[in-house]
Motif scaffolding. Structure first.
Motif, PDB file in Angstrom:
ATOM      1  N   ASP A   1       0.837  -1.203   0.000  1.00 52.65           N
ATOM      2  CA  ASP A   1       0.000   0.000   0.000  1.00 52.65           C
ATOM      3  C   ASP A   1       0.873   1.254   0.000  1.00 52.65           C
ATOM      4  O   ASP A   1       0.533   2.251  -0.641  1.00 52.65           O
ATOM      5  CB  ASP A   1      -0.940   0.004   1.219  1.00 52.65           C
ATOM      6  CG  ASP A   1      -0.227  -0.401   2.491  1.00 52.65           C
ATOM      7  OD1 ASP A   1       0.004  -1.619   2.669  1.00 52.65           O
ATOM      8  OD2 ASP A   1       0.139   0.483   3.282  1.00 52.65           O
TER       9      ASP A   1
ATOM     10  N   GLU B   1      -0.573  -5.550  -2.211  1.00 48.83           N
ATOM     11  CA  GLU B   1      -0.792  -6.248  -0.932  1.00 48.83           C
ATOM     12  C   GLU B   1      -1.040  -5.160   0.116  1.00 48.83           C
ATOM     13  O   GLU B   1      -0.098  -4.621   0.706  1.00 48.83           O
ATOM     14  CB  GLU B   1       0.418  -7.095  -0.566  1.00 48.83           C
ATOM     15  CG  GLU B   1       0.649  -8.234  -1.547  1.00 48.83           C
ATOM     16  CD  GLU B   1       1.522  -9.350  -0.970  1.00 48.83           C
ATOM     17  OE1 GLU B   1       1.175  -9.900   0.072  1.00 48.83           O
ATOM     18  OE2 GLU B   1       2.542  -9.661  -1.589  1.00 48.83           O
TER      19      GLU B   1
ATOM     20  N   ASN C   1      -1.622  -4.234   3.360  1.00 45.82           N
ATOM     21  CA  ASN C   1      -1.616  -4.743   4.746  1.00 45.82           C
ATOM     22  C   ASN C   1      -1.860  -3.608   5.736  1.00 45.82           C
ATOM     23  O   ASN C   1      -1.631  -3.748   6.933  1.00 45.82           O
ATOM     24  CB  ASN C   1      -0.310  -5.500   5.038  1.00 45.82           C
ATOM     25  CG  ASN C   1       0.914  -4.610   4.908  1.00 45.82           C
ATOM     26  OD1 ASN C   1       0.816  -3.383   4.811  1.00 45.82           O
ATOM     27  ND2 ASN C   1       2.091  -5.213   4.902  1.00 45.82           N
TER      28      ASN C   1
HETATM   29 MG   LIG Z   1       1.982  -2.074   3.601  1.00 45.61          MG
END
Ligand SMILES: [Mg+2]
Ligand SMILES: Cc1ncc(C[n+]2csc(CCOP(=O)(O)OP(=O)(O)O)c2C)c(N)n1
Length: 336
Positions: free
Chosen positions: A154, A181, A183
């Motif tokens: 991100d 991804e 997270n």
């Molecule tokens: Mg991240």
């Protein structure tokens, strides 16, 4: 609290489910072992664990075919194991030993495998995104039907080069799946503190790239989305974006005390959404496997992981004359 159970009946065989359980467990136990070796001082430098995110790579590998490529960031051990790289070689590289994938000279963030089409392991945030587009360009040029998975976080998704890569990938209809991804953290910065737009995948719309958000704690949902994305690429329709919502249980790296989030937040995720526990529950409630079957898998994985640690410890450190191999300079500098 028990893991959240899926209400829809999964369209998947017992063997397939067991394989996902096994593959995710291998990543988790391998990384737990890496964490221990780091604590013992056997792994130096950086070490970014993937624990919690296992369903992302395992689900997408289930959608891949032989010859497809993958490239990712420094949080890369899970990607290597999921594409079939040898745990012994990965652990030996983590510990800086001769038996490692980069002969002990690359470490955690710099490993590659030509055989498994794994193109690293990159420490510069988002650098792998244009590289992924380039790999896909080569495949398009060769017209070989292969697809590249370019994984990034991100935090990386806020980098400018990602959008340059999107533009060219769509312009040239490159067969690349951009896998975000998400997270929810980039080092200590939450997405809420860093990012204006509510979703990352929707930014592709500006370039005409389709995409979707996926539950990254559900390996079956990831596989299904992966198959859709791959089919899009193989049909010659250009890139596809998967924003996979996931979560890392450990700190950013081994040296992160993770003070930017509460223990309760992490525990809640572990208790309610854990990807491995979800598959375990599916296997048991669907009577696809018994507790004994799963124990046998656990034991097998433990042996593989222990063996990788033993292999690494027994492997020597690289010889001094290895300093001058695998680098751009072809000769050792002359003595003055
Ligand atoms: Mg991240
Ligand atoms: C170009 C560049 N800027 C900054 C850094 C320092 N850095 C390393 S990891 C990271 C956060 C990236 O977060 P994200 O993309 O979400 O990936 P995650 O670590 O969550 O997997 C930053 C800022 C770097 N390595 N490279």
């Amino acid at each position: 609290m028990a893991p959240r159970k899926s209400t829809k009946k999964p369209n998947v065989s017992a063997e397939e489910l067991k394989a996902y359980y096994r593959d995710m467990l291998l990543i988790r136990r391998f990384e737990e072992k890496a964490g221990q070796l780091y604590g013992m001082g056997l792994i130096g430098g950086f070490c970014h664990l993937y624990i919690g995110q296992e369903a992302v790579v395992v689900g997408l590998e289930a959608a891949a075919e032989e010859g497809d490529k993958r490239v990712t960031s420094y949080r890369d051990h899970g990607h290597m194991l999921a594409c079939g790289m040898d745990p012994n070689g990965v652990m030996a590289e983590l510990t800086g030993r001769e038996g490692g994938y980069s002969k002990g000279k690359g470490g955690s963030m710099h490993m590659f495998s030509k055989e498994k089409h794994f193109y690293g392991g990159h420490g510069i945030v988002a650098a792998q995104v244009p590289l992924g587009a380039g790999l896909a360009f080569a495949d398009k040029y060769k017209d070989n039907g292969r697809v590249t998975f370019a994984y990034f976080g991100d935090g990386a998704a806020n980098q400018g080069q990602v959008y340059e890569a999107y533009n060219m990938a769509e312009l040239w209809s490159l067969p690349v799946v951009f896998v975000i991804e998400n997270n929810q953290y980039a080092m200590g910065t939450s997405t809420k503190r860093s990012t204006m737009s509510p979703s990352y995948w929707e930014r592709g719309v500006a370039y005409g790239i389709p995409g979707e958000e996926v539950d990254g704690m559900d390996v079956l949902a990831v596989k299904e989305a992966g198959q859709k994305a791959v089919a899009h690429c193989r049909a010659g329709k250009g890139p596809y974006i998967l924003e996979i919502k996931t979560y890392r249980y450990r700190g950013h790296s081994m040296s992160d005390p993770a003070k930017y989030r509460t223990r309760e937040e992490v525990q809640k995720m572990r208790d309610e959404r854990d990807p491995i526990e979800q598959v375990r529950a599916l296997l048991l409630t669907g009577e696809h496997a018994t507790e004994e079957d799963l124990k046998a898998i656990d034991k097998d994985i433990k042996n593989i992981v222990n063996e990788s640690a033993e292999f690494a410890k027994a492997s020597p450190e690289p010889a001094l004359d290895e300093l001058w191999t695998d680098i751009y300079a072809t000769e050792a500098p002359q003595e003055a």
